[in-house]
Design a protein around this motif. Structure first.
Motif, PDB file in Angstrom:
ATOM      1  N   THR A   3     -11.015   6.740   7.748  1.00  0.00           N
ATOM      2  CA  THR A   3     -11.455   5.390   8.091  1.00  0.00           C
ATOM      3  C   THR A   3     -10.212   4.590   8.480  1.00  0.00           C
ATOM      4  O   THR A   3      -9.086   4.988   8.123  1.00  0.00           O
ATOM      5  CB  THR A   3     -12.144   4.676   6.902  1.00  0.00           C
ATOM      6  N   PRO A   4     -10.372   3.462   9.154  1.00  0.00           N
ATOM      7  CA  PRO A   4      -9.193   2.659   9.504  1.00  0.00           C
ATOM      8  C   PRO A   4      -8.392   2.203   8.281  1.00  0.00           C
ATOM      9  O   PRO A   4      -7.188   2.006   8.377  1.00  0.00           O
ATOM     10  CB  PRO A   4      -9.790   1.454  10.237  1.00  0.00           C
ATOM     11  N   GLU A   5      -9.049   2.074   7.133  1.00  0.00           N
ATOM     12  CA  GLU A   5      -8.354   1.644   5.913  1.00  0.00           C
ATOM     13  C   GLU A   5      -7.670   2.803   5.190  1.00  0.00           C
ATOM     14  O   GLU A   5      -6.786   2.587   4.371  1.00  0.00           O
ATOM     15  CB  GLU A   5      -9.336   0.989   4.931  1.00  0.00           C
ATOM     16  N   ARG A  31      -7.539  10.723   9.857  1.00  0.00           N
ATOM     17  CA  ARG A  31      -7.666   9.434   9.165  1.00  0.00           C
ATOM     18  C   ARG A  31      -9.157   9.168   9.075  1.00  0.00           C
ATOM     19  O   ARG A  31      -9.813   8.925  10.078  1.00  0.00           O
ATOM     20  CB  ARG A  31      -6.956   8.332   9.925  1.00  0.00           C
ATOM     21  N   GLN A  70       0.172   4.633   5.556  1.00  0.00           N
ATOM     22  CA  GLN A  70      -0.795   3.552   5.729  1.00  0.00           C
ATOM     23  C   GLN A  70      -0.614   2.875   7.083  1.00  0.00           C
ATOM     24  O   GLN A  70      -1.564   2.344   7.642  1.00  0.00           O
ATOM     25  CB  GLN A  70      -0.643   2.511   4.621  1.00  0.00           C
ATOM     26  N   SER A  71       0.609   2.881   7.616  1.00  0.00           N
ATOM     27  CA  SER A  71       0.900   2.074   8.802  1.00  0.00           C
ATOM     28  C   SER A  71       1.152   2.863  10.078  1.00  0.00           C
ATOM     29  O   SER A  71       1.099   2.294  11.167  1.00  0.00           O
ATOM     30  CB  SER A  71       2.115   1.184   8.527  1.00  0.00           C
TER      31      SER A  71
END
Length: 141
Positions: free
Chosen positions: A92-94, A90, A52-53
């Motif tokens: 989307t950014p989320e 990835r 996620q990060s």
């Protein structure tokens, strides 16, 4: 169980036109046996790291990366347009960063956390493959 890998990891495609760096931690590592992963790898399963990060930095060849989104699904694959190697994506950014484990050139010092979508496992994959012969190279070479 959650593991993390800190630091930087480097990777590339088979032909070497695309190179990337991952900065940050991997949250999970799954072997996915879903039919989508079988199709897009041409193998029994995908081996993907998720974060996620972590941040993805294209070092070279970003223009050679194409992304395919399977319509009406969350399944997405990025790859080199020259050699077809799977590359990080990835959607989307989320969304989590998804990194094909085999695309890394850096040492990966962890085992997969789990096998997922095992009910979709190909019929020719026996959960216990012990007893198969091992070769250091192709047989006969």
């Amino acid at each position: 169980m959650q593991h993390s890998m800190k630091g930087r990891h480097h990777g590339s495609c088979l032909c070497g036109r695309v190179r990337f760096e991952i900065e940050g931690n991997f949250d999970s590592f799954y072997l996915c046996y879903c039919t989508y992963c079988q199709k897009d790898t041409g193998s029994a399963h995908a081996a993907n790291l998720f974060s996620q990060s972590a941040r993805l930095h294209w070092i070279e060849g970003k223009a050679h990366v194409k992304t395919f989104q399977l319509p009406n699904t969350l399944h997405e694959k990025s790859f080199c347009i020259h050699c077809g190697s799977a590359l990080p994506t990835r959607s989307t950014p989320e969304a989590p960063l998804v990194v094909p484990a085999g695309s890394l050139d850096s040492a990966l010092d962890r085992r997969p956390d789990a096998r997922i979508y095992v009910d979709d496992r190909a019929a020719w994959i026996n959960p216990d493959l012990e007893g198969l012969p091992d070769f250091k190279a192709a047989p006969g070479h």
